[in-house]
Write an enzyme that holds these catalytic residues in place. Structure first.
Site, PDB file in Angstrom:
ATOM      1  CB  ALA A 102      -0.878  -0.008   1.246  1.00  0.00           C
ATOM      2  N   GLY A 117       0.670  -5.173   0.761  1.00  0.00           N
ATOM      3  CA  GLY A 117      -0.489  -5.306  -0.113  1.00  0.00           C
ATOM      4  C   GLY A 117      -0.128  -5.873  -1.479  1.00  0.00           C
ATOM      5  CD  GLU A 152      -2.120  -8.112   2.638  1.00  0.00           C
ATOM      6  OE1 GLU A 152      -1.993  -6.927   2.292  1.00  0.00           O
ATOM      7  OE2 GLU A 152      -2.600  -8.459   3.730  1.00  0.00           O
ATOM      8  CD  GLU A 157       1.886  -5.807   5.624  1.00  0.00           C
ATOM      9  OE1 GLU A 157       2.783  -6.641   5.938  1.00  0.00           O
ATOM     10  OE2 GLU A 157       1.115  -5.966   4.662  1.00  0.00           O
TER      11      GLU A 157
HETATM   12  N1  DAK Z   1       4.539   3.333  -0.373  1.00  0.00           N
HETATM   13  C1  DAK Z   1       4.914   4.534  -0.872  1.00  0.00           C
HETATM   14  N2  DAK Z   1       6.094   4.717  -1.518  1.00  0.00           N
HETATM   15  C2  DAK Z   1       6.920   3.665  -1.615  1.00  0.00           C
HETATM   16  C3  DAK Z   1       6.592   2.387  -1.106  1.00  0.00           C
HETATM   17  C4  DAK Z   1       5.314   2.246  -0.456  1.00  0.00           C
HETATM   18  N3  DAK Z   1       4.872   1.069   0.003  1.00  0.00           N
HETATM   19  N4  DAK Z   1       7.617   1.551  -1.361  1.00  0.00           N
HETATM   20  C5  DAK Z   1       8.550   2.275  -2.018  1.00  0.00           C
HETATM   21  N5  DAK Z   1       8.149   3.545  -2.166  1.00  0.00           N
HETATM   22  C6  DAK Z   1       8.841   4.635  -2.823  1.00  0.00           C
HETATM   23  C7  DAK Z   1       9.966   5.158  -1.952  1.00  0.00           C
HETATM   24  O1  DAK Z   1       9.485   6.069  -0.982  1.00  0.00           O
HETATM   25  C8  DAK Z   1      10.863   5.824  -2.977  1.00  0.00           C
HETATM   26  O2  DAK Z   1      10.276   7.026  -3.320  1.00  0.00           O
HETATM   27  P1  DAK Z   1      11.197   8.407  -3.407  1.00  0.00           P
HETATM   28  O3  DAK Z   1      11.866   8.514  -2.099  1.00  0.00           O
HETATM   29  O4  DAK Z   1      12.147   8.108  -4.541  1.00  0.00           O
HETATM   30  O5  DAK Z   1      10.206   9.475  -3.719  1.00  0.00           O
HETATM   31  C9  DAK Z   1      10.734   4.885  -4.182  1.00  0.00           C
HETATM   32  O6  DAK Z   1       9.499   4.164  -3.988  1.00  0.00           O
HETATM   33  C10 DAK Z   1      11.859   3.890  -4.299  1.00  0.00           C
HETATM   34  O7  DAK Z   1      11.944   3.215  -3.063  1.00  0.00           O
HETATM   35  P2  DAK Z   1      13.343   3.022  -2.271  1.00  0.00           P
HETATM   36  O8  DAK Z   1      14.260   4.162  -2.554  1.00  0.00           O
HETATM   37  O9  DAK Z   1      12.995   2.731  -0.872  1.00  0.00           O
HETATM   38  O10 DAK Z   1      13.897   1.725  -3.019  1.00  0.00           O
HETATM   39  P3  DAK Z   1      14.880   0.640  -2.437  1.00  0.00           P
HETATM   40  O11 DAK Z   1      15.243  -0.216  -3.615  1.00  0.00           O
HETATM   41  O12 DAK Z   1      15.976   1.261  -1.632  1.00  0.00           O
HETATM   42  O13 DAK Z   1      14.004  -0.225  -1.413  1.00  0.00           O
HETATM   43  C11 DAK Z   1      12.011  -1.458  -0.734  1.00  0.00           C
HETATM   44  C12 DAK Z   1      12.966  -1.021  -1.901  1.00  0.00           C
HETATM   45  C13 DAK Z   1      10.829  -2.157  -1.349  1.00  0.00           C
HETATM   46  C14 DAK Z   1      12.772  -2.423   0.188  1.00  0.00           C
HETATM   47  C15 DAK Z   1      11.597  -0.198   0.085  1.00  0.00           C
HETATM   48  O14 DAK Z   1      11.105   0.780  -0.828  1.00  0.00           O
HETATM   49  C16 DAK Z   1      10.524  -0.483   1.097  1.00  0.00           C
HETATM   50  O15 DAK Z   1      10.781  -1.022   2.166  1.00  0.00           O
HETATM   51  N6  DAK Z   1       9.260  -0.089   0.801  1.00  0.00           N
HETATM   52  C17 DAK Z   1       8.156  -0.208   1.714  1.00  0.00           C
HETATM   53  C18 DAK Z   1       7.636  -1.614   1.735  1.00  0.00           C
HETATM   54  C19 DAK Z   1       6.494  -1.814   2.721  1.00  0.00           C
HETATM   55  O16 DAK Z   1       6.637  -1.501   3.919  1.00  0.00           O
HETATM   56  N7  DAK Z   1       5.335  -2.313   2.232  1.00  0.00           N
HETATM   57  C20 DAK Z   1       4.203  -2.518   3.074  1.00  0.00           C
HETATM   58  C21 DAK Z   1       3.314  -1.309   3.048  1.00  0.00           C
HETATM   59  S1  DAK Z   1       1.922  -1.491   4.144  1.00  0.00           S
HETATM   60  C22 DAK Z   1      -5.612  -2.257   4.212  1.00  0.00           C
HETATM   61  C23 DAK Z   1      -5.148  -3.502   3.979  1.00  0.00           C
HETATM   62  C24 DAK Z   1      -3.841  -3.677   3.601  1.00  0.00           C
HETATM   63  C25 DAK Z   1      -2.987  -2.612   3.495  1.00  0.00           C
HETATM   64  C26 DAK Z   1      -3.466  -1.357   3.695  1.00  0.00           C
HETATM   65  C27 DAK Z   1      -4.790  -1.166   4.069  1.00  0.00           C
HETATM   66  N8  DAK Z   1      -6.974  -2.068   4.653  1.00  0.00           N
HETATM   67  C28 DAK Z   1      -7.747  -3.261   4.940  1.00  0.00           C
HETATM   68  C29 DAK Z   1      -7.557  -0.776   4.744  1.00  0.00           C
HETATM   69  C30 DAK Z   1      -1.590  -2.861   3.132  1.00  0.00           C
HETATM   70  C31 DAK Z   1      -0.581  -2.285   3.790  1.00  0.00           C
HETATM   71  C32 DAK Z   1       0.776  -2.313   3.248  1.00  0.00           C
HETATM   72  O17 DAK Z   1       1.055  -2.862   2.206  1.00  0.00           O
END
Ligand code: DAK
Length: 257
Positions: free
Chosen positions: A65, A108, A111, A131
């Protein structure tokens, strides 16, 4: 129809949707979720399409997400967000949906891949539920579908300690159908989709429903559902054609009815 966050194309009877926010590693924002769902439902309603493929790019299927979009959200806003309806609606798509995954499939994104019917992965695919790193837990089926797919012990480690699964591990645990070199993952998924799209479509639809039942009901209910679907197929032209073709030693000509 033109979209802002996805690219859509068809290849004969296969509909392909490419998540297209590469700068954000295809993070799933509300616009993308809406567009993805609209595209899937449009393909589902189109008789010319028999199967679908969802993909991202080589670096990321989807990194979850959009954290920037949801960082300040209230509980009520999250409850009203598009995540839950979208994932429920993906479950309702009648035609097979294959995820072609390369690179990150996180949160997500993981998922979403697990919500698809099959996954073709590149050797670089990485599945994870990070998460916990941002103070929450999976909210779109991660704790449930993952636990059913990989078992309790590994699901716990993934959800509680951000353990990621390599493509090879995902295959060993039956999460993905096959792992291929990165140059091949999309073509492989499209070929698999094309093969299924060329089959008897009502049998494909009922087969998908019946297999899904195995994960959602008690065995006796699932068996009853399977028996009803199996019996119903004897009311289709394709069953008559398929069996006649076998007897006549020729290829069947499916009519989709
Ligand atoms: N959201 C927003 N931006 C993201 C992102 C994300 N999930 N993942 C990456 N980006 C963005 C980064 O901020 C960066 O943007 P800038 O800084 O260049 O503007 C760009 O993508 C490149 O990312 P990195 O510079 O971080 O790239 P790296 O290769 O160094 O690292 C990485 C890749 C995938 C390891 C890292 O980006 C990372 O850890 N990303 C976050 C992964 C994460 O935590 N995903 C889980 C998100 S929570 C719901 C149900 C489900 C959900 C929500 C609601 N309901 C029932 C209402 C789901 C929740 C989730 O998925």
């Amino acid at each position: 129809m033109s979209y802002e966050t996805i690219l859509v194309e068809t290849q004969e009877r296969v509909g392909m949707i490419r998540l297209n926010r590469p700068k954000a590693l295809n993070a799933l924002n509300n616009t993308l979720l809406k567009e993805l769902m609209n595209a899937l439902e449009a393909f589902d309603a189109d008789d010319a399409i028999g199967a679908m493929v969802i993909t991202g790019n080589e670096k990321a299927f989807a990194a979850g997400a959009d954290i920037k979009e949801m960082a300040e959200a209230s509980a009520v806003e999250m409850l009203k967000s598009d995540f839950i309806p979208t994932f429920d609606r993906i479950r309702g798509i009648k035609k097979p949906v294959i995820a072609a995954v390369s690179g990150w499939a996180l949160g997500g994104g993981s998922e979403l891949a697990l919500s698809c019917d099959m996954i073709v992965a590149s050797e670089t695919a990485k599945f994870g539920q990070p998460e916990i790193n941002i103070g929450v837990i999976p909210g779109a089926g991660g704790t449930q579908r993952l636990a059913k797919a990989v078992g309790k012990a590994l699901a716990m480690e993934m959800v509680l300690n951000n353990r990621t699964l390599s493509a090879a591990e995902a295959q060993a645990h039956g999460v993905v159908n096959r792992v291929v070199p990165v140059e091949r993952y999309l073509d492989e998924a499209l070929e698999l989709a094309a093969q299924i799209a060329a089959r008897a479509s009502i049998a494909v639809q009922l087969g998908k429903e019946a297999v899904n039942q195995a994960f959602e009901t008690f065995l006796t209910d699932g068996l009853a559902e399977e028996r009803r679907a199996f019996t119903f197929l004897f009311a289709t032209e394709d069953q008559k054609e398929g069996m006649a073709a076998f007897v006549d030693k020729r290829d069947p000509e499916w009519m989709g009815q």
